[in-house]
Design an enzyme around this catalytic site. Structure first.
Site, PDB file in Angstrom:
ATOM      1  N   CYS A  80     -17.839 -76.944 -52.978  1.00 21.63           N
ATOM      2  CA  CYS A  80     -16.847 -77.648 -53.781  1.00 21.63           C
ATOM      3  C   CYS A  80     -16.321 -76.676 -54.825  1.00 21.63           C
ATOM      4  O   CYS A  80     -16.878 -75.604 -55.033  1.00 21.63           O
ATOM      5  CB  CYS A  80     -17.459 -78.871 -54.470  1.00 21.63           C
ATOM      6  SG  CYS A  80     -18.063 -80.145 -53.339  1.00 21.63           S
ATOM      7  N   ARG A 111     -12.278 -74.231 -51.110  1.00 23.49           N
ATOM      8  CA  ARG A 111     -13.682 -74.621 -51.178  1.00 23.49           C
ATOM      9  C   ARG A 111     -13.913 -76.077 -50.766  1.00 23.49           C
ATOM     10  O   ARG A 111     -15.061 -76.510 -50.629  1.00 23.49           O
ATOM     11  CB  ARG A 111     -14.214 -74.392 -52.596  1.00 23.49           C
ATOM     12  CG  ARG A 111     -14.078 -72.973 -53.092  1.00 23.49           C
ATOM     13  CD  ARG A 111     -14.627 -72.830 -54.505  1.00 23.49           C
ATOM     14  NE  ARG A 111     -16.055 -73.008 -54.542  1.00 23.49           N
ATOM     15  CZ  ARG A 111     -16.951 -72.045 -54.368  1.00 23.49           C
ATOM     16  NH1 ARG A 111     -16.552 -70.811 -54.117  1.00 23.49           N
ATOM     17  NH2 ARG A 111     -18.243 -72.293 -54.427  1.00 23.49           N
ATOM     18  N   GLU A 619     -14.501 -65.020 -30.326  1.00 21.83           N
ATOM     19  CA  GLU A 619     -13.800 -65.100 -31.606  1.00 21.83           C
ATOM     20  C   GLU A 619     -12.383 -65.614 -31.443  1.00 21.83           C
ATOM     21  O   GLU A 619     -11.899 -66.422 -32.243  1.00 21.83           O
ATOM     22  CB  GLU A 619     -13.797 -63.733 -32.288  1.00 21.83           C
ATOM     23  CG  GLU A 619     -13.066 -63.668 -33.621  1.00 21.83           C
ATOM     24  CD  GLU A 619     -13.667 -64.555 -34.700  1.00 21.83           C
ATOM     25  OE1 GLU A 619     -12.994 -64.786 -35.722  1.00 21.83           O
ATOM     26  OE2 GLU A 619     -14.811 -65.037 -34.513  1.00 21.83           O
ATOM     27  N   LYS A 623     -10.948 -69.062 -33.155  1.00 22.43           N
ATOM     28  CA  LYS A 623      -9.779 -69.158 -34.023  1.00 22.43           C
ATOM     29  C   LYS A 623      -8.839 -70.268 -33.560  1.00 22.43           C
ATOM     30  O   LYS A 623      -8.294 -71.021 -34.363  1.00 22.43           O
ATOM     31  CB  LYS A 623      -9.031 -67.811 -34.060  1.00 22.43           C
ATOM     32  CG  LYS A 623      -9.746 -66.757 -34.857  1.00 22.43           C
ATOM     33  CD  LYS A 623      -9.757 -67.104 -36.335  1.00 22.43           C
ATOM     34  CE  LYS A 623     -10.960 -66.548 -37.053  1.00 22.43           C
ATOM     35  NZ  LYS A 623     -12.239 -67.157 -36.761  1.00 22.43           N
TER      36      LYS A 623
END
Length: 748
Positions: A80, A111, A619, A623
């Site tokens: 957070c 965040r 990867e 994505k």
């Protein structure tokens, strides 16, 4: 006095972290002589034994990173963002205060962005003998802009005067990634002590003993409205405050109340308290979660930041000041570069333009009825080594787009931040095996680097997903070197795996982008990849930087023998030329956008790779699923015949990575088998190989520059990053804040 609140068990604050002292970088100079030129790689980083002698510039550099989170045993955290703004002896209108708080949350939104809230004063504070009016609390489900809209709508309905000026004012704010309770206003922060908002708290972290505290507070007559763990904190503060006043304690200070609350909390947290009983004051404290204080002193014209001289800056001098508390330097740098990184166990009290720093001691007041009076700590400010431009999007539309295009700068290899390995190289070379441990993108980067590390070192290298290692309690031996890879340095599963490896006596090496992070502080030595601030939730430049650094790690660990000299020189040449090759592959941007337009309506995507590029397949698929919300799967091509081939038809798009390396001929065979099943292929090959991989021109081809095989994953992943980016934008999704995700996974 508050013994009823701790009838069960012991407080986790009695337990010390894995390592009480942070680590510092050692240096390793490795000179590699070439026939054409002398090349020196300088390998910097941190090691356990020499951090205490850290010079001040390095300590100041800790605040240059945009996440600095610590860990302790058996604690886990959530991601957070908390922010606060206090203006002292300078008039600020309510509208200005709101915008400072909103902008602070915007900087922290990576965040968490499923709900947000703020608290400000409803009117001017009264005299010192009278309580201030009830603080206003605004909370809203959704992102920051949803909060902004709802606040101004509510202001319009209540005729709150936005032009009202405050000579002194304290406001707090929070952006949330939900762990306890669904995204909803009642579960958003600030959390309150009850009617009247006597105590308000914003929190980053997890209170692990909240259920015990909640049961006790319920027995004392408190009612709870949310499902959060945080709500126990302001209610506990009210309980402590009321009990102290009932028992006649005189001059109960805000800091004493907070310190008593801290004594009962277990877990990891960064907290900011606001109270109507202590108007125009704020208190911040932390244990395990990041928090820093920014200080801006204003000249008489209230517009120019004064110069910083020494620690007296923190004293009470009556000068106009602005204070900023934040989870992250990103939200502070646009206001001031003068900061203090709050340490675990410190309580920072902002009052009357003064900063008081107290040290929490869990033993004080534990067996007495009175609230403890802690000792103070003297701290000086540091200078923030970052610029606002680093956290702005500049000419780019999104952070992910910017960070993809920044990669040529961050794969430069003249100075690579490997660290603290000088005293540990012999131990690593004698290891029975090297174990890479990570999650998600960091795991994929380690997988890409595994072959070259095995080749140059001759040491077996195994891969472990951190959560799986913990689930099965896989064997880790004293003779192992465990390498922990994490962009943020705070990934919960990786941290727990680190604790597990330390308990088993392994040498622990960290690879992280964050100086002063939990992994950096708790490993024996480590590597700083120096990829700069990465704000987009989907990691891009950190991934490629990790591969480059781990290739350098392989060069450092491997024996410099005549038999490997040619190979080593080729890798070094490739490292020097890599930025230019990345710039070249970035020119495929428009081509990948055109491809994304063709795939926009697809529901699934397969990516085949092998050898070095199995990691690229994983990867690239990650994505696409992260940001474009399209099902995608990376598959090792050697396993195609063992199940995945059943999915192949003329409709399913399949990316096959077939650049020139030792596996090229095998990939050609895979391509033929896919074409025989009328597969809809998208080929990625080295420049000039189009005819070799796609005879007859029957499939779409993406040509990329050829580099040394161990560095080819850096090149090959860039088109897939661009494809994922453009797919996301074209499908109308938020590319920087994908659904249900946050930048760092700090819960199990």
């Amino acid at each position: 006095m508050v013994s009823a609140l701790s009838p069960r068990g012991t407080n986790s604050l009695d337990r010390s972290p894995i390592s009480a002292a942070p680590r510092h970088r050692g240096t390793l100079h490795r000179h590699i002589t070439k026939t054409s030129r002398r090349l020196q790689f300088v390998l910097y980083g941190y090691s356990q034994r020499n951090y205490d002698q850290t010079p001040q510039p390095w300590r100041a550099a800790i605040v240059n990173c945009h996440r600095t989170e610590h860990s302790s045993r058996a604690n886990w955290k959530r991601m957070c963002g908390i922010f606060a703004y206090l203006n002292y002896s300078v008039n600020r209108e309510r509208r200005y205060i709101l915008e400072v708080l909103f902008n602070g949350l915007r900087r922290l939104e990576y965040r968490g962005y499923d709900s947000a809230g703020i608290s400000i004063d409803s009117s001017l504070s009264l005299d010192a003998d009278t309580l201030s009016s009830t603080p206003l609390v605004f909370r809203q489900e959704g992102n920051i802009e949803s909060l902004v809209k709802s606040v101004y709508e509510e202001v319009a309905e209540t005729d709150l005067n936005l032009e009202e000026s405050f000579f002194v004012h304290a406001g707090i704010a929070h952006t949330r990634w939900a762990t306890h309770g669904e995204p909803a206003p009642r579960n958003s922060h600030p959390q309150t002590s009850g009617p009247g908002n006597e105590f308000l708290v914003v929190h980053n972290g997890v209170v692990t003993n909240y259920e015990v505290l909640k049961e006790t507070l319920v027995r004392h007559g408190f009612t709870f409205e949310s499902e959060t763990d945080t709500e126990v904190i302001p209610k506990l503060a009210k309980f402590v405050f009321d009990k102290a006043n009932e028992e006649g304690d005189q001059t109960v200070t805000f800091s004493q109340v907070v310190l008593e609350v801290m004594r009962h909390l277990e877990g990891a947290y960064a907290l900011i308290f606001k109270s109507r009983h202590y108007p125009n004051e704020l208190i911040a404290c932390k244990r395990g979660s990041p928090l820093l204080l920014g200080v801006k002193e204003l000249t008489e014209d209230f517009g120019v930041e004064a110069s910083f001289h020494d620690a007296k800056f923190l004293s009470k001098d009556g000068k106009p000041k602005e204070f900023f508390l934040s989870s992250d330097a990103n939200a502070v740098v646009e206001h001031t570069k003068q900061v203090l990184v709050i340490e675990d166990g410190e309580v920072v009290h902002l009052k009357d333009g003064c900063v008081s720093i107290l040290k929490f001691d869990n033993s004080k007041g534990k067996h007495s009825g009175a609230l403890s009076r802690p000792s103070s700590v003297q701290r000086a400010l540091s200078i923030l080594e970052m610029e606002v431009e680093q956290i702005n999007k500049g000419s780019y539309e999104h952070y992910m787009q910017k960070e993809i295009h920044e990669q040529p700068e961050f794969v430069k290899s003249k100075t690579v931040l490997l660290g603290g390995l000088k005293d540990h190289l012999k131990t690593i070379r004698r290891s029975r095996r090297i174990v890479f441990i990570g999650c998600g993108t960091s795991y994929n980067a380690a997988l890409a680097a595994r072959p070259i590390l095995e080749e140059l070192s001759g040491i077996p290298v195994t891969m472990e997903v951190a959560s799986d290692l913990l689930d099965r309690q896989g064997p880790i031996y004293r003779e192992d070197t465990a390498v922990f890879v994490s962009q943020s340095g705070e990934t919960a599963d990786t941290l727990h795996a680190l604790e597990y490896a330390l308990e088993n006596g392994a040498l622990c090496v960290g690879i992280t982008n964050t100086v002063g992070s939990a992994i950096a502080r708790n490993t024996h030595c480590g590597v700083h990849i120096n990829a700069g601030c990465e704000i987009g939730v989907a990691s891009t430049k950190a991934y490629t930087s990790q591969i480059v650094v781990m290739a350098m790690l392989a060069l450092a660990i491997g024996d410099d023998t005549s038999s490997s000299l040619g190979r080593r020189e080729s890798i070094i040449d490739g490292l020097f030329d890599l930025p230019n090759k990345v710039r070249e592959v970035l020119k495929l941007d428009q081509e990948m956008k055109d491809l994304a337009k063709l795939l926009i309506a697809e529901q699934s995507l397969l990516v085949f790779g092998r050898g070095y590029n199995y990691a690229t397949a994983l990867e690239g698929a990650l994505k696409v699923k992260e940001v474009a919300l399209m099902h995608s799967e990376g598959i090792i091509a050697g396993e195609m015949k063992h199940g995945p081939l059943a999915l192949v038809d003329e409709n399913l798009p399949i990316v096959v990575i077939a650049t020139r390396d030792a596996c090229f001929s095998k990939q050609q065979s895979v391509i033929q088998q896919l074409l025989a099943r009328k597969g809809r292929l998208i080929m990625m090959c080295s420049k000039g190989d189009s005819a070799a991989v796609c005879p007859g021109g029957s499939c779409r081809v993406i040509e990329v520059p050829q580099v040394e095989d161990c560095l080819q994953p850096v090149i090959n992943v860039v088109p897939l990053q661009l494809l994922a980016y453009h797919l996301t934008v074209l499908r109308g999704y938020n590319v920087d804040q994908p659904r249900n995700l946050a930048k760092s996974v700090t819960t199990q």
